[in-house]
Write a protein that holds these residues in place. Structure first.
Motif, mmCIF file in Angstrom:
data_model
loop_
_atom_site.group_PDB
_atom_site.id
_atom_site.type_symbol
_atom_site.label_atom_id
_atom_site.label_comp_id
_atom_site.label_asym_id
_atom_site.label_seq_id
_atom_site.Cartn_x
_atom_site.Cartn_y
_atom_site.Cartn_z
ATOM 1 N N ALA A 99 3.770 11.396 -9.019
ATOM 2 C CA ALA A 99 3.932 12.676 -9.719
ATOM 3 C C ALA A 99 5.377 13.146 -9.681
ATOM 4 N N GLU A 100 5.882 13.602 -10.830
ATOM 5 C CA GLU A 100 7.202 14.235 -10.888
ATOM 6 C C GLU A 100 7.086 15.734 -11.141
ATOM 7 N N LYS A 156 0.825 -1.198 0.000
ATOM 8 C CA LYS A 156 0.000 0.000 0.000
ATOM 9 C C LYS A 156 0.869 1.262 0.000
ATOM 10 N N THR A 157 0.303 2.335 -0.567
ATOM 11 C CA THR A 157 1.044 3.584 -0.754
ATOM 12 C C THR A 157 0.323 4.731 -0.077
ATOM 13 N N HIS A 211 0.439 10.708 -5.542
ATOM 14 C CA HIS A 211 0.313 9.358 -6.089
ATOM 15 C C HIS A 211 -1.131 9.134 -6.537
ATOM 16 N N THR A 212 -1.280 8.377 -7.591
ATOM 17 C CA THR A 212 -2.612 8.151 -8.162
ATOM 18 C C THR A 212 -2.713 6.717 -8.657
ATOM 19 N N GLU A 249 -4.378 6.564 2.260
ATOM 20 C CA GLU A 249 -3.747 5.290 1.936
ATOM 21 C C GLU A 249 -4.432 4.708 0.719
ATOM 22 N N LEU A 250 -3.646 4.446 -0.316
ATOM 23 C CA LEU A 250 -4.207 3.906 -1.549
ATOM 24 C C LEU A 250 -4.339 2.392 -1.443
#
Length: 355
Positions: free
Chosen positions: A61-62, A21-22, A114-115, A48-49
């Motif tokens: 994302a950058e 998880k991220t 994050h996605t 939490e994704l």
């Protein structure tokens, strides 16, 4: 010993970049803007994704984009909501064979680190579709938010499809040093037109003339607009690409030739105003000069999206197109970047490097 099913399952999870998880961070708008956007209008929320499902990818994302439309659009959203916007993100885990780990995507994911998304399912409310970035080397991937992204396509399609300039005609551009305006002017020169621009500082005007090849550029804060028009466009204006609205737009439209064409892209001059500005009426000029005035959103040309990107990339590689980026740093500085862009701090495209 692993049986075949378990071995394949483990191999797939390893290949996909699976890391459990991220934790993601995102900007949630909690108050509609009053005047300039403020940090207090937002709350940075952690979430939490979940684990990836089949067909999904996880991106980090950058680069995130800050654009004028963001200030105008948010009034139409019910709060609280994640702040809108595009980003270039790296694929860090994947359960989709067409989107490998390590690749880059451009997506309308909003202000988040994050996605998780399924590329096969269009995102609800996205201005443009997510897509896997082609090879744009040796250029940085951030250009997918600028000359090789939505601003570039806004310039490419807006000028050519609405203004339809002919060689020898004169094009006027407001907001000429921004991501869209600077691009429009260069396309105008490629098409053989005379190009004049209006920007907010002498340094920007010098850049437009000496670096991008504008025939004339004027600091709208210090010049007499009517005098500048007579000096820069002795044969008057045939095409006007309007990024700012306000009194300067009225002056330019009143100075146009018969059957002139106006592409209305935005009205950044009034986005932070609490009351609508009063400007000289333009209807007499529209009627007696028989002007064509048309507003547009770039997603009108979604079915031709790659045409614009490929054309701009070709011009870039041929040396016919130049770009500048104003790079802000840090996810925590998104609001400062948005405000700075709205104040005109940027030369070319404004982006935020997340790390």
């Amino acid at each position: 010993m692993y049986n075949n099913v378990n071995f394949l399952s483990i191999a797939r999870r390893f290949y996909s970049g699976h890391v459990g998880k991220t934790e993601a961070r995102k900007y949630v708008l909690t108050k509609h803007f009053q005047g300039e956007p403020k940090k207090s209008d937002f709350e940075i929320v952690q979430e939490e994704l979940p684990e990836l499902k089949d067909g999904e990818i996880l991106t980090e994302a950058e680069y995130l984009s800050v654009d004028p439309y963001m200030r105008a659009y948010m009034i139409g959203y019910k709060l609280p909501t994640v702040m809108i916007g595009g980003q270039v993100a790296k694929i860090t885990a994947s359960r989709n064979d067409k989107y490998p780990v390590g690749g880059y995507v451009a997506g309308y994911f909003g202000w988040r680190t994050h996605t998780i998304c399924n590329p096969n399912i269009p995102a609800k409310g996205a201005l443009v579709p997510m897509y896997l970035l082609p090879d744009i080397s040796p250029y940085p991937v951030s250009l997918a938010l600028g000359v090789l992204g939505m601003p570039g396509n806004t310039a490419y399609f807006g000028l050519q499809e609405i203004c339809k300039p002919k060689a020898g005609e004169t094009i006027a551009i407001t907001g000429a040093a921004g991501a869209v305006g600077s691009h429009v002017g260069q396309i105008g020169k490629i098409l053989g037109c005379r190009v004049i621009g209006f920007a907010g500082s002498d340094a920007k005007c010098e850049y437009l003339e000496k670096e991008l090849g504008f025939d004339r550029a004027f600091n709208y804060k210090t010049v007499n607009i009517q005098k500048a028009l007579r000096e820069g466009a002795p044969d008057r204006i045939d095409c006007y690409f309007d990024n700012v609205g306000g009194e300067i737009s009225s002056a330019i439209m009143n100075y146009m030739n018969k059957n002139g064409r106006v592409a209305v892209c935005g009205s950044v001059s009034s986005y932070n105003d609490s009351a609508l500005p009063k400007v000289t009426i333009v209807q007499p000029s529209i009627v007696f000069k028989e002007l064509k005035v048309e507003g547009f959103l770039v997603n009108r040309w979604i079915d031709r999206w790659n045409d614009g990107i490929n054309a701009n990339l070709a011009w870039l590689r041929e040396g016919k197109l130049k770009y500048e980026e104003k790079v802000y740093h840090g996810f925590d500085n998104m609001v400062e970047a948005l405000v700075g862009m709205l104040r005109g701090e940027n030369l070319g495209k404004a982006v935020v490097k997340v790390k």
